[in-house]
Design an enzyme around this catalytic site. Structure first.
Site: not given
Ligand code: AGP
Length: 609
Positions: A2, A27, A108
């Site tokens: 991300c 990402r 995360g």
């Protein structure tokens, strides 16, 4: 995984957010979203907050955001690689709390989100998505209700989070500020004139500024257009200075190439020259690392630990270390190493290799090594990355920003870094290094020659792109290249492929060879030439079509397609032979009309386990 971005300034930040997300799309690219505060216009049903979220790529988001006419001086954005909850509009970030006051983007994983969600549900908060992230704005809101202070609430809420996070948080009641924080996921802040930019990595900021603050774990920053304040979990002020980054904004653009991957393949000669720099002169590299000959003498064992392509670079690194230094060296996949109780002592050197410097498993391996009192050396491309900050010794590759998900120039600079390291250690110990330093100085010229053969590779790719299965074979120094070539092909062309040590094929996998199966063979070691040719003969006899990548003179009967590279010492030949393998994967994927820069299911920076 991300990518997150943020803008705090006086102008409209929407284009800046969208542009930042485009450059972070490597990402993750399942879904994307932005949210703005302060002088907003767009969808007014949330009073003072404009939000646009959509499944799919940033291009979709940009279209929708334009249609909605969203503007705002403060904003956050996110491009997602789904972990919790399928890619969908509702699971896209930013996420809001139940009262539509606090907005959050997160990179995360929150490991204890179910417990947190449970207690928030009991307090009357409700949830719209299946994500772990949605607990964060609700938790912050809950603490805002208790403390009446946005900063205190964010500190208290993050103290409850287990897992990894980089967060940018906005509050409708404090519309011209943003709070950012991180733990085990990267976050950088760029400073402009009366404005600040937030991103998951440095290249996303370069268009706007080269003054970059790198946030450390458990640090917070409160940002307004004219001011930034750093503090820790106890709200104690931290003095931080920005770093001036010397990468240019152009380095993160395609520069006339069709794709980043192709550009990055062609950048390899320059990236390698830069990575060598003057490191091979005198004891420059040893001095740069701050390592003494006494320490090198004390090393009894080396582990090289990394993931994916970086691990493949480590496989070639082991060969040169063992050849020149005679130190027993093991290469391990970081996700295995961290759980297999490796035998580490204080006389072990653990070398981690990571382009991003943020790979979760590699970071965990490094931390394990440190806990076991070993010294750690990292080879990384990313200044200020977590791994670079935590390692005892850091050697930066000079690949510049690598944007394509499939690693090419980063791999080759990791190789040259390993070779420079082995030569420098050998020099420090007065061991023979067989003039390999001179060989290294000329490798970029040889790669340039290999790159000129691109049309030949394009033609060969046209014969191969319909294949369902392929094999890559190599012996000795050529085997790691077979592994890397096979990985590259899988990643971007979605063709199933296996890499084998050529001598191993007849112990099983040769059963899979049938008429017209493509087998890419890499052959550079003339001491193993006869053996390699016998293995090639074995697959040809069973109907395989052989693509031979070689610097040797080989009779036509051994191959169907030939890719010649200039002659080179076999030990450093992976830097050269990998180039046609990269190009082959690239052109096969192009022939299949695939998105080579953003292959399905992958993200460049794997910051989760
Ligand atoms: C390479 O093409 C891959 N995208 C992947 O294997 C990558 O090398 C791996 O995830 C490690 O990344 P790192 O170098 O950033 O640690």
């Amino acid at each position: 995984m991300c990518g997150i971005v943020g803008y705090v300034g006086k102008k409209d930040g929407v284009d800046i957010l969208l542009d930042g997300l485009s450059s972070l799309e490597y990402r993750g690219y399942d879904s994307a979203g932005i949210m703005t505060l302060n002088n907003t216009r767009g969808n007014n049903e949330l009073e003072g907050i404009s939000i646009c979220k959509t499944k799919g790529r940033v291009d979709n988001l940009a279209k929708n955001a334009k249609q909605m006419g969203i503007v705002g001086n403060v904003g956050i954005g996110h491009t997602r690689w789904a972990t919790h909850g399928e890619p969908s509009d509702v699971n896209s970030h930013p996420h809001l709390d139940s009262t539509n006051t606090i907005g959050v983007v997160h990179n995360g994983i929150i490991e204890n989100y179910l417990d947190l969600k449970d207690s928030l549900l009991k307090k009357g908060y409700h949830f719209l998505s299946q994500t772990d992230t949605e607990v964060i704005p609700n938790l912050i809101k809950d603490y805002c209700n208790q403390t009446g202070d946005f900063v205190d609430a964010t500190i208290k809420a993050t103290a409850e989070l287990k897992g990894s996070y980089a967060l940018a948080v906005v509050d409708k009641d404090n519309p011209d500020e943003m709070i950012v924080t991180k733990k085990d996921s990267p976050l950088v802040i760029g400073e402009g004139e009366g404005e600040f930019f937030i991103a998951s990595d440095i290249p996303a900021l370069l268009k706007h500024t080269n003054k970059v603050y790198i946030l450390e774990d458990n640090e917070f920053a409160k940002i307004t257009p004219d001011n930034i304040v750093f503090f820790d979990e106890a709200k104690k002020r931290i003095e931080k200075k920005y770093k001036e980054i010397d990468w240019s904004a152009e380095a993160a653009q395609k520069g006339g190439y069709e794709d980043f991957m192709l550009k990055e393949i062609f950048e390899q000669p320059t990236a390698i020259r830069k990575t060598i720099g003057n490191r091979l002169d005198k004891d420059n590299l040893i001095a740069e690392l701050g390592i003494t000959p006494e320490y090198i003498k004390s090393i009894e064992k080396i582990y090289i630990v990394a993931c994916g392509t970086a691990m493949n670079a480590g496989l070639s690194g082991r060969k040169i270390i063992e050849k020149l230094l005679k130190i027993p060296t093991e290469v391990d996949i970081a996700s295995e190493f961290r759980y297999r109780e490796p035998l580490i002592t204080e006389k072990t050197l653990v070398i981690t290799i990571s382009q991003s410097g943020e790979t979760a498993d590699t970071l965990a391996a490094l931390r394990l090594a440190k806990k076991s009192n070993a010294k750690t050396l990292t080879i990384t491309n990313t200044i200020g990355s977590t791994i670079s900050r935590e390692a005892d010794f850091v050697m930066y590759t000079q690949a510049g920003p690598e944007i394509a998900v499939a690693s090419t120039k980063a791999y080759n600079t990791q190789l040259v870094a390993m070779y420079c390291l082995a030569i420098a250690f050998a020099k420090a110990l007065n061991l023979d290094y067989n003039d390999l330093d001179k060989e290294l100085e000329s490798i970029s010229n040889k790669i340039e020659i290999a790159l000129q053969k691109v049309d030949n590779i394009k033609d060969i790719a046209k014969q191969m792109y319909n294949a369902h299965d392929m094999f890559f074979l190599g012996r000795g120094n050529d085997f790691p290249v077979a592994q890397e070539g096979s990985l590259k092909l899988k990643e971007i062309s979605y063709i199933h492929s296996e890499a084998y040590a050529a001598g191993e094929l007849k112990h099983g996998p040769i059963a899979l060879i049938e008429k017209d199966t493509f087998v890419v063979c890499i052959v550079t070691d003339n001491t193993l030439l006869d053996k390699s040719l016998s293995n090639i003969q074995e697959v040809k006899t069973r109907g395989a079509k052989v693509v031979l990548i070689t610097d040797q003179k080989v009779d036509k009967k051994y191959y169907d397609y030939l890719i010649e590279v200039p002659q080179c010492s076999s030990i450093i030949s992976p830097m050269l032979t990998v180039v046609p393998a990269q190009l082959l994967a690239y052109y096969i994927a192009k022939d299949k009309e695939l998105d080579v820069d953003k292959p399905r299911n992958l993200a460049k920076s794997v910051t989760v386990e």
